[in-house]
Design a protein around this motif. Structure first.
Motif, PDB file in Angstrom:
ATOM      1  N   ILE A  46      22.825 -19.775 -47.029  1.00 31.07           N
ATOM      2  CA  ILE A  46      21.897 -20.551 -47.846  1.00 31.07           C
ATOM      3  C   ILE A  46      22.138 -20.152 -49.291  1.00 31.07           C
ATOM      4  O   ILE A  46      22.128 -18.964 -49.622  1.00 31.07           O
ATOM      5  CB  ILE A  46      20.430 -20.264 -47.478  1.00 31.07           C
ATOM      6  N   LYS A  47      22.372 -21.097 -50.162  1.00 30.76           N
ATOM      7  CA  LYS A  47      22.580 -20.764 -51.565  1.00 30.76           C
ATOM      8  C   LYS A  47      21.720 -21.644 -52.457  1.00 30.76           C
ATOM      9  O   LYS A  47      21.505 -22.823 -52.185  1.00 30.76           O
ATOM     10  CB  LYS A  47      24.062 -20.889 -51.957  1.00 30.76           C
TER      11      LYS A  47
ATOM     12  N   ASP B  20      24.108 -14.474 -37.886  1.00 34.19           N
ATOM     13  CA  ASP B  20      24.755 -14.094 -39.148  1.00 34.19           C
ATOM     14  C   ASP B  20      24.270 -15.047 -40.251  1.00 34.19           C
ATOM     15  O   ASP B  20      24.765 -16.164 -40.386  1.00 34.19           O
ATOM     16  CB  ASP B  20      26.272 -14.170 -38.975  1.00 34.19           C
ATOM     17  N   ARG B  21      23.308 -14.586 -41.044  1.00 41.10           N
ATOM     18  CA  ARG B  21      22.671 -15.454 -42.038  1.00 41.10           C
ATOM     19  C   ARG B  21      22.645 -14.769 -43.398  1.00 41.10           C
ATOM     20  O   ARG B  21      22.190 -13.633 -43.521  1.00 41.10           O
ATOM     21  CB  ARG B  21      21.256 -15.820 -41.584  1.00 41.10           C
TER      22      ARG B  21
ATOM     23  N   GLY C 227      16.006  -0.559 -40.994  1.00 39.69           N
ATOM     24  CA  GLY C 227      16.111  -1.208 -39.686  1.00 39.69           C
ATOM     25  C   GLY C 227      17.533  -1.590 -39.368  1.00 39.69           C
ATOM     26  O   GLY C 227      18.445  -0.769 -39.458  1.00 39.69           O
ATOM     27  N   ALA C 228      17.740  -2.846 -39.023  1.00 39.38           N
ATOM     28  CA  ALA C 228      19.078  -3.327 -38.651  1.00 39.38           C
ATOM     29  C   ALA C 228      20.008  -3.265 -39.854  1.00 39.38           C
ATOM     30  O   ALA C 228      19.568  -3.363 -41.008  1.00 39.38           O
ATOM     31  CB  ALA C 228      18.985  -4.751 -38.120  1.00 39.38           C
ATOM     32  N   PRO C 229      21.329  -3.122 -39.611  1.00 42.83           N
ATOM     33  CA  PRO C 229      22.291  -3.067 -40.721  1.00 42.83           C
ATOM     34  C   PRO C 229      22.244  -4.328 -41.580  1.00 42.83           C
ATOM     35  O   PRO C 229      22.166  -5.442 -41.058  1.00 42.83           O
ATOM     36  CB  PRO C 229      23.639  -2.931 -40.008  1.00 42.83           C
ATOM     37  N   LYS C 230      22.290  -4.133 -42.878  1.00 47.45           N
ATOM     38  CA  LYS C 230      22.300  -5.250 -43.816  1.00 47.45           C
ATOM     39  C   LYS C 230      23.347  -4.995 -44.896  1.00 47.45           C
ATOM     40  O   LYS C 230      23.708  -3.851 -45.166  1.00 47.45           O
ATOM     41  CB  LYS C 230      20.922  -5.442 -44.455  1.00 47.45           C
ATOM     42  N   PHE C 231      23.783  -6.101 -45.509  1.00 49.41           N
ATOM     43  CA  PHE C 231      24.823  -6.028 -46.537  1.00 49.41           C
ATOM     44  C   PHE C 231      24.313  -6.669 -47.815  1.00 49.41           C
ATOM     45  O   PHE C 231      23.634  -7.705 -47.789  1.00 49.41           O
ATOM     46  CB  PHE C 231      26.084  -6.755 -46.067  1.00 49.41           C
ATOM     47  N   PHE C 232      24.661  -6.037 -48.938  1.00 51.21           N
ATOM     48  CA  PHE C 232      24.251  -6.562 -50.244  1.00 51.21           C
ATOM     49  C   PHE C 232      25.408  -6.436 -51.220  1.00 51.21           C
ATOM     50  O   PHE C 232      26.013  -5.373 -51.356  1.00 51.21           O
ATOM     51  CB  PHE C 232      23.042  -5.788 -50.770  1.00 51.21           C
TER      52      PHE C 232
ATOM     53  N   LEU D 180      14.653 -12.212 -42.800  1.00 48.69           N
ATOM     54  CA  LEU D 180      15.174 -13.581 -42.787  1.00 48.69           C
ATOM     55  C   LEU D 180      16.695 -13.632 -42.826  1.00 48.69           C
ATOM     56  O   LEU D 180      17.307 -14.518 -42.243  1.00 48.69           O
ATOM     57  CB  LEU D 180      14.625 -14.374 -43.982  1.00 48.69           C
ATOM     58  N   PHE D 181      17.314 -12.692 -43.541  1.00 50.75           N
ATOM     59  CA  PHE D 181      18.769 -12.694 -43.718  1.00 50.75           C
ATOM     60  C   PHE D 181      19.311 -11.296 -43.473  1.00 50.75           C
ATOM     61  O   PHE D 181      18.599 -10.301 -43.627  1.00 50.75           O
ATOM     62  CB  PHE D 181      19.135 -13.153 -45.131  1.00 50.75           C
ATOM     63  N   ASN D 182      20.593 -11.232 -43.116  1.00 54.34           N
ATOM     64  CA  ASN D 182      21.222  -9.925 -42.951  1.00 54.34           C
ATOM     65  C   ASN D 182      22.289  -9.648 -44.007  1.00 54.34           C
ATOM     66  O   ASN D 182      22.883  -8.581 -44.027  1.00 54.34           O
ATOM     67  CB  ASN D 182      21.843  -9.785 -41.552  1.00 54.34           C
TER      68      ASN D 182
END
Length: 281
Positions: free
Chosen positions: A67-68, A157-158, A211-216, A180-182
């Motif tokens: 989503i952009k 994968d969002r 919590g769950a792995p996230k990327f930034f 909402l997003f990872n």
């Protein structure tokens, strides 16, 4: 005779203005991808979205979702980049065309005082026009995502991506609705609003990402204004100090890039870094 010449000139000017407006409309508010309208009860208005499907789209396959914000801006760049990796459905939300809704939709509600570097007319600077990112995020969560999910098979994968004010919206979403997003991408984020209040809130609330792995991923052009560069460095310091262990993040100062060109130049690096992150999961 003189009045006729003046009338002719005015007609020509009006005609050129109409042509210019029409060209801008086509450029910003129509898309070569799927161009659809959602009637939003949350926003109280109709909103366009542009949906880019993979070239070899298979309705039986589940796809990652991006989503952009920012509509057509670098939408083609996203399309060509994800096609080289784990291809995704990319959904872009343009700003309203006839009304200036960008600062309304993308600025966090705690940043409503000073959101413009350049002077603007008073009818564009009233505080009540700014800072309704919470409502815009509710539109994405309760209307846009269900709309997409009802029509396409979407994997877990969002990602959320934004540029400038859209980057501040990404930061706001990370700390208010982290589930909402990872993955998150903030290009040249406008985090300087109201004496960098966006940076302060981001730092304070980073713990919510546990919590769950996230990327930034965040990037800034090396030629950007000092006010944006200062807040960007503040974000890096906040991540160094307060990022939870499950958050993998990367950043880039893009050589030769200014505020407008940085996203185009750094999107491939961002997607490559995210692909590497996913391969390690």
């Amino acid at each position: 005779m003189k009045s006729l010449k003046i009338s002719f000139v005015l007609i020509v000017i009006a005609g050129l203005a109409s042509i210019y407006t029409y060209i801008r409309y086509l450029d910003h508010y129509t898309s070569p991808y799927l161009d659809v309208v959602i009637n939003s009860h949350v926003l109280g208005e109709s909103r366009k979205i542009f949906i880019r499907l993979p070239d070899e789209y298979n309705a039986q396959k589940s796809y990652p979702l991006v989503i952009k914000t920012d509509g057509n801006f670098n939408l083609d760049r996203w399309a060509e980049t994800v096609a080289k990796h784990d291809d995704a459905i990319v959904v872009a939300i343009p700003n309203q065309f006839w009304t200036d809704t960008r600062n309304r939709d993308l600025v966090p509600p705690f940043a409503r005082k000073d959101v413009n570097i350049n002077a603007r007319p008073t009818n564009q600077t009233a505080r009540e026009l700014f800072g309704r990112a919470d409502t815009f995020l509710a539109f994405i969560e309760t209307e846009l995502l269900p709309y997409i999910e009802s029509r396409y098979k979407i994997s877990d994968d969002r990602s959320l991506s934004g540029y400038s004010a859209g980057g501040s919206f990404v930061l706001y979403t990370m700390i208010t609705q982290p589930s909402l997003f990872n993955a998150y991408f903030a290009f040249s984020p406008a985090a300087w609003y109201d004496d960098s209040v966006v940076v302060k809130e981001f730092k304070k609330n980073l713990v919510k990402l546990e919590g769950a792995p996230k990327f930034f991923y965040l990037s800034l052009g090396a030629k950007e204004p000092s006010i944006i560069t200062g807040s960007f460095k503040g974000l890096l310091a906040a991540l160094d100090e307060n990022a939870p262990n499950n958050l993998v993040w990367a950043h880039q100062f893009t050589e030769g890039a200014d505020h407008g060109s940085n996203p185009y130049m750094s999107i491939p690096t961002a997607v490559t870094a995210y692909s590497a992150f996913k391969q390690k999961l």
